[in-house]
Design a protein around this motif. Structure first.
Motif, short mmCIF file in Angstrom:
data_model
loop_
_atom_site.label_atom_id
_atom_site.label_comp_id
_atom_site.label_asym_id
_atom_site.label_seq_id
_atom_site.Cartn_x
_atom_site.Cartn_y
_atom_site.Cartn_z
N ASP A 1 0.81 -1.22 0.00
CA ASP A 1 0.00 0.00 0.00
C ASP A 1 0.84 1.26 0.00
N ASN A 2 2.03 1.22 0.60
CA ASN A 2 2.85 2.44 0.68
C ASN A 2 3.34 2.90 -0.68
N ASP A 3 3.35 2.04 -1.71
CA ASP A 3 3.72 2.46 -3.07
C ASP A 3 2.74 3.50 -3.59
N GLN B 1 1.49 5.94 -2.06
CA GLN B 1 1.88 7.25 -1.57
C GLN B 1 2.93 7.91 -2.45
N GLU B 2 3.74 7.13 -3.13
CA GLU B 2 4.81 7.69 -3.97
C GLU B 2 4.25 8.47 -5.14
#
Length: 90
Positions: free
Chosen positions: A81-83, A85-86
């Motif tokens: 999931d943090n991808d 944010q990029e």
């Protein structure tokens, strides 16, 4: 001359193969379009190129069907999931 492709970082070998084949077919379509741009083609040459282009587009249409789309969606679900944010603008 065929371009060598690096292996793709997907868990599904089927998806890797399908994407590699898609790239090859897209290269084929691009080459056919460039051939059609030649100002010195005979009607027979145009017909041959258009026949190949028709076959390639039919192949792409079949190739990019529901199974392929499902494999891509499944691969996307495996991404952290943090991808996400990029790609969001600050």
């Amino acid at each position: 001359m065929q371009i060598r492709h690096r292996s793709l970082p997907f868990a599904s070998p089927t998806l890797s193969t399908l994407i590699t084949e898609l790239g090859s077919e897209c290269e084929n379509v691009t080459a056919l379009i460039h051939q059609l741009q030649s100002p010195h083609l005979s009607a027979r040459q145009q017909a041959e190129i258009l026949t190949e282009l028709l076959a390639a587009t039919i192949h792409l249409n079949v190739h990019c069907g529901e199974e392929f789309q499902t494999l891509i969606a499944q691969e996307m679900e495996t991404l952290p999931d943090n991808d996400e944010q990029e790609y969001i603008s600050p």
